[in-house]
Design a protein around this motif. Structure first.
Motif: not given
Length: 357
Positions: A34, A44-46, A88, A93, A95
């Motif tokens: 990330m 981006s994504k997690v 990160a 991002h 989450w």
């Protein structure tokens, strides 16, 4: 190596919030991925089924030292996760914790539809960093074993202070067994380590340190035969299979590290090529599904080593190739993070984020 996944004409990302890259798993490899995605200015994504970042490091052994991470002679697992999370978080991002990835499809527009047990996510690329997946500890065939689980029998150590001033038996010959031994040796009353053969799969330096410590090592051919006690573990009977010698030890705790049963869950049904319990990737970290990459302990290729440091390199390769996949004009190798144009782009990007907030 890549072959496009069959497109589903009924899927469309029109009007959806589409991300450049989505990471499956929030362990240390994904956290570095990330950060690297931020360097490449990728949205981006997690997604992780656990409720916190860190993967197995936090879920299984936050107090265990990590010895094979670049830059640290040794570092506590929870401290490594904290540092990588902070790294990160330099970039914005999304989450999505506490969500389990279930199904993956691609629409005719090339956008992936990732369905979890709670939401639907849309992404141009996917990077799987799910570690070993869901792994269940292997258990010896012993009577009344379940009776003592949590009452003196452990498979993981989340709080080392629970073992202070106790007599401990550790069973196993791999890195976890030796790392736990080194972690507990300064605070335990006594430690006995047994292993069923003469081959240790732990790092040689860990074996050397334990051998030169006050730990009583019994190997090869020693196995745990019986556990005794009333409401908690009080004794352990160990057996030498060649000589048939039996010894009864007074112990307060038994730590079993004899391997895991690995389950990749729903990911195993996505049509990925699997070998040796891992996702097969090429040198670009591409899977057989175009646009899907993988890195870390979950991947397999000739010469693969399961190290966090190596996984960080793999995920950097995956992110760079995902960037080029999305934008063929973008170079796979962007240059060094100290290059002037990279630094200026990062500052400009961060400035835009500050304006938005």
């Amino acid at each position: 190596m890549n072959s496009p996944i069959e497109s589903n004409p009924s899927l469309s990302s029109t009007g959806k919030d589409v991300y450049d890259i989505t990471f499956i798993g929030a362990g240390p490899v994904a956290l570095y991925g990330m950060y690297y995605a931020g360097l490449r200015l990728m949205k981006s994504k997690v997604i992780d089924m656990l409720g916190e970042v860190g993967g197995g490091l936090m879920a299984l052994y936050p107090d265990k030292y990590i010895y094979d991470m670049a830059g640290f002679p040794k570092i506590m697992a929870k401290d490594l996760v904290k540092a990588m999370h902070e790294q990160a978080a330099e970039y914005p991002h999304t989450w999505c914790l506490g969500e389990e990835a279930m199904n993956l499809e691609r629409g005719e527009d090339g956008i992936f539809k990732l369905t979890t047990d709670k939401n639907v996510h849309w992404s141009k690329t996917i990077v799987i960093c799910a570690g070993l997946g869901a792994y269940t500890p292997r258990k010896p065939n012993l009577p009344n074993l379940e009776k003592y689980e949590g009452r003196g029998v452990f498979y993981f150590i989340k709080d080392k202070n629970h073992f202070a001033n106790k007599d401990i038996l550790i069973v196993g010959g791999g890195d976890s067994a030796f790392d736990y031994t080194l972690m507990l040796e300064p605070i335990a009353k006594s430690i006995t380590l047994i292993h069923r053969n003469s081959h240790f799969s732990a790092h040689e330096d860990s074996v050397r340190k334990v051998t030169n410590s006050r730990v009583i090592m019994k190997h090869p051919f020693w196995e745990l035969k019986e556990i005794g006690g009333n409401s908690r573990v009080e004794t352990a009977t160990i057996h030498e299979t060649k000589s048939d010698e039996t010894v009864k030890l007074k112990v307060d705790a038994i730590v079993l590290n004899i391997g895991f049963i690995i389950d990749h869950g729903h990911i195993a049904n996505w049509g990925l090529n699997l070998d040796h319990n891992g996702i097969v990737v090429d040198t670009h970290m591409r899977t057989n599904i175009e646009g899907v990459y993988a890195a870390g302990d979950i991947v397999h290729y000739d010469g693969k080593l399961k190290l966090i440091s190596l996984g960080c390199g793999e995920v950097a390769i995956a992110v760079n190739n995902a960037k080029h996949f999305i934008d063929p004009k973008a170079k796979v190798a962007p240059g060094h993070s100290t290059d002037k144009h990279v630094v200026s782009m990062k500052k400009a990007h961060m400035g835009e984020q500050i304006k938005k907030t």
